[in-house]
Design an enzyme around this catalytic site. Sequence first.
Site, PDB file in Angstrom:
ATOM      1  N   ASN A 126      -7.511   9.357   5.249  1.00  0.00           N
ATOM      2  CA  ASN A 126      -7.237   8.540   6.439  1.00  0.00           C
ATOM      3  C   ASN A 126      -6.100   9.219   7.194  1.00  0.00           C
ATOM      4  O   ASN A 126      -4.950   9.136   6.783  1.00  0.00           O
ATOM      5  CB  ASN A 126      -6.843   7.127   5.979  1.00  0.00           C
ATOM      6  CG  ASN A 126      -6.375   6.254   7.128  1.00  0.00           C
ATOM      7  OD1 ASN A 126      -6.551   6.607   8.292  1.00  0.00           O
ATOM      8  ND2 ASN A 126      -5.795   5.115   6.785  1.00  0.00           N
ATOM      9  N   SER A 133      -0.078   5.969  -1.542  1.00  0.00           N
ATOM     10  CA  SER A 133       0.732   7.034  -2.147  1.00  0.00           C
ATOM     11  C   SER A 133       0.000   7.831  -3.226  1.00  0.00           C
ATOM     12  O   SER A 133       0.596   8.265  -4.204  1.00  0.00           O
ATOM     13  CB  SER A 133       2.037   6.462  -2.703  1.00  0.00           C
ATOM     14  OG  SER A 133       2.836   5.941  -1.639  1.00  0.00           O
ATOM     15  N   HIS A 186      -7.911  -2.118   7.576  1.00  0.00           N
ATOM     16  CA  HIS A 186      -6.732  -1.474   6.996  1.00  0.00           C
ATOM     17  C   HIS A 186      -5.515  -2.373   7.207  1.00  0.00           C
ATOM     18  O   HIS A 186      -5.407  -3.048   8.243  1.00  0.00           O
ATOM     19  CB  HIS A 186      -6.511  -0.107   7.657  1.00  0.00           C
ATOM     20  CG  HIS A 186      -5.462   0.700   6.950  1.00  0.00           C
ATOM     21  ND1 HIS A 186      -4.118   0.467   7.116  1.00  0.00           N
ATOM     22  CD2 HIS A 186      -5.565   1.712   6.046  1.00  0.00           C
ATOM     23  CE1 HIS A 186      -3.436   1.311   6.345  1.00  0.00           C
ATOM     24  NE2 HIS A 186      -4.290   2.075   5.692  1.00  0.00           N
ATOM     25  N   GLU A 219      -2.608  -1.763   8.092  1.00  0.00           N
ATOM     26  CA  GLU A 219      -1.846  -1.487   9.321  1.00  0.00           C
ATOM     27  C   GLU A 219      -2.481  -2.198  10.513  1.00  0.00           C
ATOM     28  O   GLU A 219      -1.797  -2.549  11.471  1.00  0.00           O
ATOM     29  CB  GLU A 219      -1.737   0.029   9.539  1.00  0.00           C
ATOM     30  CG  GLU A 219      -0.716   0.633   8.585  1.00  0.00           C
ATOM     31  CD  GLU A 219      -0.945   2.093   8.228  1.00  0.00           C
ATOM     32  OE1 GLU A 219      -1.707   2.784   8.933  1.00  0.00           O
ATOM     33  OE2 GLU A 219      -0.353   2.531   7.212  1.00  0.00           O
ATOM     34  N   LYS A 235      -4.954   8.530  10.053  1.00  0.00           N
ATOM     35  CA  LYS A 235      -4.182   7.618  10.905  1.00  0.00           C
ATOM     36  C   LYS A 235      -3.975   8.246  12.291  1.00  0.00           C
ATOM     37  O   LYS A 235      -4.852   8.954  12.776  1.00  0.00           O
ATOM     38  CB  LYS A 235      -2.869   7.239  10.216  1.00  0.00           C
ATOM     39  CG  LYS A 235      -3.115   6.754   8.776  1.00  0.00           C
ATOM     40  CD  LYS A 235      -1.928   6.118   8.138  1.00  0.00           C
ATOM     41  CE  LYS A 235      -2.311   5.677   6.728  1.00  0.00           C
ATOM     42  NZ  LYS A 235      -1.278   4.916   6.052  1.00  0.00           N
ATOM     43  N   GLY A 273       2.391   4.806   1.985  1.00  0.00           N
ATOM     44  CA  GLY A 273       3.388   5.658   2.634  1.00  0.00           C
ATOM     45  C   GLY A 273       4.790   5.531   2.055  1.00  0.00           C
ATOM     46  O   GLY A 273       5.751   5.988   2.654  1.00  0.00           O
ATOM     47  N   GLU A 283      -5.585  -1.364  -1.444  1.00  0.00           N
ATOM     48  CA  GLU A 283      -4.364  -0.680  -1.025  1.00  0.00           C
ATOM     49  C   GLU A 283      -3.206  -1.676  -0.985  1.00  0.00           C
ATOM     50  O   GLU A 283      -3.048  -2.413   0.005  1.00  0.00           O
ATOM     51  CB  GLU A 283      -4.541  -0.089   0.368  1.00  0.00           C
ATOM     52  CG  GLU A 283      -5.656   0.914   0.469  1.00  0.00           C
ATOM     53  CD  GLU A 283      -5.475   1.849   1.657  1.00  0.00           C
ATOM     54  OE1 GLU A 283      -5.381   3.059   1.432  1.00  0.00           O
ATOM     55  OE2 GLU A 283      -5.394   1.359   2.792  1.00  0.00           O
TER      56      GLU A 283
HETATM   57  P1  PGA Z   1      -0.733   6.856   2.005  1.00  0.00           P
HETATM   58  O1  PGA Z   1      -1.691   5.927   2.897  1.00  0.00           O
HETATM   59  O2  PGA Z   1      -1.629   7.661   1.099  1.00  0.00           O
HETATM   60  O3  PGA Z   1       0.007   7.698   2.975  1.00  0.00           O
HETATM   61  O4  PGA Z   1       0.150   5.930   1.225  1.00  0.00           O
HETATM   62  C1  PGA Z   1      -2.858   5.345   2.391  1.00  0.00           C
HETATM   63  C2  PGA Z   1      -3.553   4.529   3.439  1.00  0.00           C
HETATM   64  O5  PGA Z   1      -2.889   3.838   4.223  1.00  0.00           O
HETATM   65  O6  PGA Z   1      -4.797   4.549   3.540  1.00  0.00           O
END
Ligand code: PGA
Length: 247
Positions: free
Chosen positions: A11, A210, A95, A97, A13, A171, A165
């Site tokens: 992803n 992560s 997601h 976010e 983003k 992140g 997640e």
């Molecule tokens: P990350 O993000 O691997 O940077 O923690 C995962 C995600 O949001 O899909």
Amino acid sequence: MTAPTPLIAGNWKMNGASAALAEAKAIADGVGDCPARVAICPPATLTHRMSQALDGSKVLVGGQDAHWDDAGAFTGDISAEMLADAGAKLVILGHSERRAGWRETDEMVANKVKAALRAGLEPVVCVGETLEERDAGKALQVVTGQVRGSLPQELAGKTFSIAYEPVWAIGTGRTPTTPDIEEVHRAIRATLVEMFGEAARGVPILYGGSVKPSNATEILHAAEVGGALVGGASLKAADFLGIIRAL
Ligand code: PGA
């Protein structure tokens, strides 16, 4: 009972412009014949060019979101049909976010899933608890509630996956313990089987938050983990390939 074919999806983003296509090519060139399905979900501005650049490779291209309508007066939005037209094969929906930043509800996510299915896209539906919810002992309740609310019955018999997640792991460099991941994945599996019957044992349940080369082996081999949704570590071919090879 079919064991799920694992899916490892990157992803990106809101990262990546034209120059990043070379990174995607390097990923496709390095994948080899790994046992997983592999996907990259770039920003929508790259969907078409990346689909062309990776055509004939093992790596699929996906979207990061899609509107619940097929077309109309929704300035700035993109429909599932448009993503499919640009070469996407799957799409991340719900997601955290987007749930947090755009106040997407389970109902909105379920409608987006229906739109994805109409467009022939494979949905990757995200669920996950906040730290507050985990600390309050509500992780399983929150996650299984999101699964029930975000997955329409139209998914019966279709190819899709779930990404668990935990919001606090995205992140941050922090990950849940392996038993904690397994507990949530088992609860998701039980909910899927309740909703869709035994066939739902073939639905991959990805872990996200992560994931990096150094923790990928343990996470990807945990019970009921059917792959990974990878953010930051999917932007660099060496890191993403390190995760893919951990399977
Ligand atoms: P990350 O993000 O691997 O940077 O923690 C995962 C995600 O949001 O899909």
